[in-house]
Motif scaffolding. Structure first.
Motif, PDB file in Angstrom:
ATOM      1  N   ARG A   1       6.841  22.905   4.112  1.00  0.00           N
ATOM      2  CA  ARG A   1       6.396  22.045   3.004  1.00  0.00           C
ATOM      3  C   ARG A   1       6.852  20.596   3.168  1.00  0.00           C
ATOM      4  O   ARG A   1       6.291  19.695   2.580  1.00  0.00           O
ATOM      5  N   HIS A   2       7.885  20.395   3.983  1.00  0.00           N
ATOM      6  CA  HIS A   2       8.413  19.059   4.213  1.00  0.00           C
ATOM      7  C   HIS A   2       7.536  18.229   5.150  1.00  0.00           C
ATOM      8  O   HIS A   2       7.689  17.021   5.242  1.00  0.00           O
TER       9      HIS A   2
ATOM     10  N   VAL B   1       4.982  16.100   6.100  1.00  0.00           N
ATOM     11  CA  VAL B   1       4.044  15.166   5.469  1.00  0.00           C
ATOM     12  C   VAL B   1       2.702  15.145   6.208  1.00  0.00           C
ATOM     13  O   VAL B   1       1.640  15.071   5.586  1.00  0.00           O
TER      14      VAL B   1
ATOM     15  N   GLU C   1       1.069  14.457  -2.912  1.00  0.00           N
ATOM     16  CA  GLU C   1       2.223  15.140  -2.316  1.00  0.00           C
ATOM     17  C   GLU C   1       2.813  14.296  -1.189  1.00  0.00           C
ATOM     18  O   GLU C   1       4.034  14.172  -1.060  1.00  0.00           O
TER      19      GLU C   1
ATOM     20  N   GLN D   1       4.766  11.512  -2.774  1.00  0.00           N
ATOM     21  CA  GLN D   1       6.037  11.972  -3.339  1.00  0.00           C
ATOM     22  C   GLN D   1       7.084  12.141  -2.250  1.00  0.00           C
ATOM     23  O   GLN D   1       8.252  11.845  -2.438  1.00  0.00           O
ATOM     24  N   ARG D   2       6.647  12.631  -1.102  1.00  0.00           N
ATOM     25  CA  ARG D   2       7.564  12.905  -0.003  1.00  0.00           C
ATOM     26  C   ARG D   2       7.835  11.667   0.847  1.00  0.00           C
ATOM     27  O   ARG D   2       8.875  11.566   1.481  1.00  0.00           O
ATOM     28  N   SER D   3       6.890  10.753   0.872  1.00  0.00           N
ATOM     29  CA  SER D   3       7.002   9.545   1.680  1.00  0.00           C
ATOM     30  C   SER D   3       6.333   8.392   0.926  1.00  0.00           C
ATOM     31  O   SER D   3       5.190   8.026   1.215  1.00  0.00           O
TER      32      SER D   3
END
Length: 93
Positions: free
Chosen positions: A52-53, A55, A79, A82-84
């Protein structure tokens, strides 16, 4: 063509060793994107399930969904952001 086939073989070998390897699923998704979008989306989804990490997997699936005008594409890009948060590619999709 030979590099493509070699990349596919390498990814398949990686999955034979470790079925949950997200980068191998992502590689296969990217290779299938032009010729088999259904398989590509399934592979990108599997890459997300396994990592899930990652990107790049969210971005790949978002692009595939976007090509189909799938309303869920925006969720994938959200998503990524949010992560990057500074991902320029997610901002422009």
């Amino acid at each position: 063509p030979e590099e493509r086939a070699e990349s596919e073989r390498d990814a398949e070998r990686a999955l034979a060793l470790q079925a949950e390897e997200p980068l191998a699923h992502l590689t296969l998704a990217e290779l299938a994107a032009e010729t088999n979008p259904v398989e590509a989306k399934q592979r990108a989804s599997r890459a997300i399930e396994c990592g899930r990490h990652l990107v790049e997997a969210w971005m790949c699936r978002g692009r595939l969904r976007g090509r189909e005008a799938d309303e869920y594409a925006i969720q994938d890009f959200d998503e990524v952001l949010q992560r990057s948060p500074r991902d320029v590619h997610a901002l422009t999709n």
